[in-house]
Design a protein around this motif. Structure first.
Motif, mmCIF file in Angstrom:
data_model
loop_
_atom_site.group_PDB
_atom_site.id
_atom_site.type_symbol
_atom_site.label_atom_id
_atom_site.label_comp_id
_atom_site.label_asym_id
_atom_site.label_seq_id
_atom_site.Cartn_x
_atom_site.Cartn_y
_atom_site.Cartn_z
ATOM 1 N N ILE A 48 0.842 -1.194 0.000
ATOM 2 C CA ILE A 48 0.000 0.000 0.000
ATOM 3 C C ILE A 48 0.877 1.244 0.000
ATOM 4 O O ILE A 48 0.632 2.191 -0.755
ATOM 5 C CB ILE A 48 -0.952 0.019 1.215
ATOM 6 C CG1 ILE A 48 -1.866 -1.206 1.196
ATOM 7 C CG2 ILE A 48 -1.779 1.309 1.237
ATOM 8 C CD1 ILE A 48 -2.629 -1.423 2.495
ATOM 9 N N ALA A 49 1.915 1.242 0.822
ATOM 10 C CA ALA A 49 2.822 2.395 0.921
ATOM 11 C C ALA A 49 3.466 2.712 -0.434
ATOM 12 O O ALA A 49 3.630 3.883 -0.782
ATOM 13 C CB ALA A 49 3.889 2.137 1.977
ATOM 14 N N LYS A 50 3.799 1.689 -1.197
ATOM 15 C CA LYS A 50 4.409 1.902 -2.514
ATOM 16 C C LYS A 50 3.406 2.476 -3.518
ATOM 17 O O LYS A 50 3.768 3.272 -4.381
ATOM 18 C CB LYS A 50 4.977 0.590 -3.062
ATOM 19 C CG LYS A 50 6.245 0.148 -2.381
ATOM 20 C CD LYS A 50 6.718 -1.185 -2.929
ATOM 21 C CE LYS A 50 7.908 -1.698 -2.138
ATOM 22 N NZ LYS A 50 8.287 -3.062 -2.528
ATOM 23 N N GLU A 51 2.154 2.057 -3.419
ATOM 24 C CA GLU A 51 1.142 2.510 -4.375
ATOM 25 C C GLU A 51 0.603 3.897 -4.069
ATOM 26 O O GLU A 51 0.200 4.619 -4.978
ATOM 27 C CB GLU A 51 -0.011 1.502 -4.440
ATOM 28 C CG GLU A 51 0.401 0.217 -5.132
ATOM 29 C CD GLU A 51 -0.763 -0.719 -5.391
ATOM 30 O OE1 GLU A 51 -1.922 -0.279 -5.304
ATOM 31 O OE2 GLU A 51 -0.495 -1.888 -5.694
ATOM 32 N N VAL A 52 0.569 4.265 -2.797
ATOM 33 C CA VAL A 52 0.057 5.574 -2.393
ATOM 34 C C VAL A 52 1.265 6.485 -2.202
ATOM 35 O O VAL A 52 1.805 6.605 -1.108
ATOM 36 C CB VAL A 52 -0.809 5.478 -1.112
ATOM 37 C CG1 VAL A 52 -1.345 6.847 -0.734
ATOM 38 C CG2 VAL A 52 -1.954 4.481 -1.316
ATOM 39 N N THR A 56 3.563 8.756 4.467
ATOM 40 C CA THR A 56 4.557 8.221 5.398
ATOM 41 C C THR A 56 3.987 6.967 6.064
ATOM 42 O O THR A 56 2.764 6.775 6.116
ATOM 43 C CB THR A 56 4.927 9.241 6.489
ATOM 44 O OG1 THR A 56 3.765 9.499 7.289
ATOM 45 C CG2 THR A 56 5.462 10.535 5.885
ATOM 46 N N ASP A 57 4.861 6.133 6.583
ATOM 47 C CA ASP A 57 4.410 4.916 7.257
ATOM 48 C C ASP A 57 3.525 5.241 8.455
ATOM 49 O O ASP A 57 2.536 4.555 8.708
ATOM 50 C CB ASP A 57 5.610 4.077 7.712
ATOM 51 C CG ASP A 57 6.306 3.381 6.558
ATOM 52 O OD1 ASP A 57 5.788 3.415 5.424
ATOM 53 O OD2 ASP A 57 7.377 2.787 6.790
ATOM 54 N N SER A 61 -0.332 4.049 8.716
ATOM 55 C CA SER A 61 -0.768 3.235 9.844
ATOM 56 C C SER A 61 -2.013 3.832 10.497
ATOM 57 O O SER A 61 -2.996 3.126 10.775
ATOM 58 C CB SER A 61 0.355 3.116 10.867
ATOM 59 O OG SER A 61 -0.068 2.386 11.982
ATOM 60 N N LYS A 62 -2.000 5.134 10.720
ATOM 61 C CA LYS A 62 -3.138 5.808 11.349
ATOM 62 C C LYS A 62 -4.380 5.745 10.453
ATOM 63 O O LYS A 62 -5.482 5.464 10.923
ATOM 64 C CB LYS A 62 -2.814 7.262 11.654
ATOM 65 C CG LYS A 62 -3.944 7.996 12.364
ATOM 66 C CD LYS A 62 -3.750 9.494 12.323
ATOM 67 C CE LYS A 62 -4.949 10.245 12.860
ATOM 68 N NZ LYS A 62 -6.210 9.956 12.208
ATOM 69 N N GLU A 63 -4.188 5.992 9.155
ATOM 70 C CA GLU A 63 -5.317 5.973 8.226
ATOM 71 C C GLU A 63 -5.919 4.571 8.121
ATOM 72 O O GLU A 63 -7.139 4.420 8.066
ATOM 73 C CB GLU A 63 -4.897 6.483 6.857
ATOM 74 C CG GLU A 63 -4.394 7.919 6.841
ATOM 75 C CD GLU A 63 -5.466 8.962 7.100
ATOM 76 O OE1 GLU A 63 -6.283 8.803 8.030
ATOM 77 O OE2 GLU A 63 -5.480 9.946 6.366
ATOM 78 N N LEU A 64 -5.083 3.546 8.109
ATOM 79 C CA LEU A 64 -5.591 2.171 8.058
ATOM 80 C C LEU A 64 -6.367 1.843 9.333
ATOM 81 O O LEU A 64 -7.403 1.168 9.272
ATOM 82 C CB LEU A 64 -4.443 1.180 7.850
ATOM 83 C CG LEU A 64 -3.883 1.124 6.433
ATOM 84 C CD1 LEU A 64 -2.573 0.347 6.406
ATOM 85 C CD2 LEU A 64 -4.888 0.532 5.459
ATOM 86 N N GLN A 65 -5.902 2.331 10.472
ATOM 87 C CA GLN A 65 -6.644 2.130 11.726
ATOM 88 C C GLN A 65 -8.017 2.794 11.646
ATOM 89 O O GLN A 65 -9.021 2.195 12.034
ATOM 90 C CB GLN A 65 -5.871 2.696 12.911
ATOM 91 C CG GLN A 65 -4.692 1.865 13.335
ATOM 92 C CD GLN A 65 -3.893 2.527 14.457
ATOM 93 O OE1 GLN A 65 -4.018 3.710 14.729
ATOM 94 N NE2 GLN A 65 -3.051 1.729 15.099
ATOM 95 N N ASP A 66 -8.052 4.035 11.152
ATOM 96 C CA ASP A 66 -9.324 4.762 11.020
ATOM 97 C C ASP A 66 -10.272 4.031 10.067
ATOM 98 O O ASP A 66 -11.462 3.880 10.360
ATOM 99 C CB ASP A 66 -9.104 6.179 10.504
ATOM 100 C CG ASP A 66 -8.498 7.106 11.536
ATOM 101 O OD1 ASP A 66 -8.390 6.713 12.719
ATOM 102 O OD2 ASP A 66 -8.118 8.237 11.151
ATOM 103 N N LEU A 67 -9.754 3.591 8.922
ATOM 104 C CA LEU A 67 -10.588 2.897 7.940
ATOM 105 C C LEU A 67 -11.098 1.562 8.488
ATOM 106 O O LEU A 67 -12.233 1.167 8.210
ATOM 107 C CB LEU A 67 -9.810 2.692 6.637
ATOM 108 C CG LEU A 67 -9.553 3.965 5.833
ATOM 109 C CD1 LEU A 67 -8.501 3.714 4.749
ATOM 110 C CD2 LEU A 67 -10.848 4.492 5.228
ATOM 111 N N THR A 68 -10.270 0.903 9.275
ATOM 112 C CA THR A 68 -10.676 -0.359 9.904
ATOM 113 C C THR A 68 -11.766 -0.095 10.940
ATOM 114 O O THR A 68 -12.788 -0.792 10.983
ATOM 115 C CB THR A 68 -9.466 -1.048 10.555
ATOM 116 O OG1 THR A 68 -8.492 -1.315 9.539
ATOM 117 C CG2 THR A 68 -9.861 -2.357 11.224
ATOM 118 N N MET A 69 -11.568 0.941 11.759
ATOM 119 C CA MET A 69 -12.538 1.301 12.788
ATOM 120 C C MET A 69 -13.902 1.660 12.178
ATOM 121 O O MET A 69 -14.944 1.354 12.747
ATOM 122 C CB MET A 69 -12.013 2.479 13.606
ATOM 123 C CG MET A 69 -12.925 2.909 14.733
ATOM 124 S SD MET A 69 -12.302 4.350 15.586
ATOM 125 C CE MET A 69 -12.633 5.621 14.371
#
Length: 121
Positions: A48-52, A56-57, A61-69
């Motif tokens: 994901i980091a390579k495609e977006v 920053t890591d 990480s924070k955005e993935l947590q928010d999207l998961t929540m």
């Protein structure tokens, strides 16, 4: 006259409230690009980091947590060595397909207008 104003306010709030809710979930410049990256299948964090580009890591990480929540992304941990963590879209995220396609179409039109230099109207 006052009753009409109250009705207009009520109608306006009926439109604005769900839009505000949607923007609260999808806020920032990274959530939609992450969702788009995951539309092409399950990915690991580094993929994901390579495609977006530019994220920053720490922010990813924070955005993935928010999207998961918010039920848009599913995080799966595979009990292996080393531990494998993958991210995938949930069925609920499919409800964004029309929104993303509309934004893509508008973005194409807007870019064409900017490149032509026709900002009059």
């Amino acid at each position: 006259m006052e009753n009409r104003t109250e009705l207009q306010h009520s109608e306006c709030m009926g439109i604005l409230r769900p839009i505000r809710d949607a923007l609260d979930v999808l806020n920032g410049k990274w959530k939609l690009p992450i969702i788009v990256a995951l539309t092409f299948g399950e990915k690991r964090f580094t993929e994901i980091a390579k495609e977006v580009h530019g994220i920053t890591d720490r922010v990813l990480s924070k955005e993935l947590q928010d999207l998961t929540m918010n039920g848009l992304v599913k995080r799966t941990v595979t009990d292996s060595f080393p531990v494998k963590v993958t991210y995938a879209l949930t069925p609920h995220s499919k409800s964004l397909d029309e929104v993303i396609e509309s934004l893509r179409k508008w973005g194409v039109l807007h870019r064409e207008m900017i490149l032509k230099g026709s900002l009059e109207n």
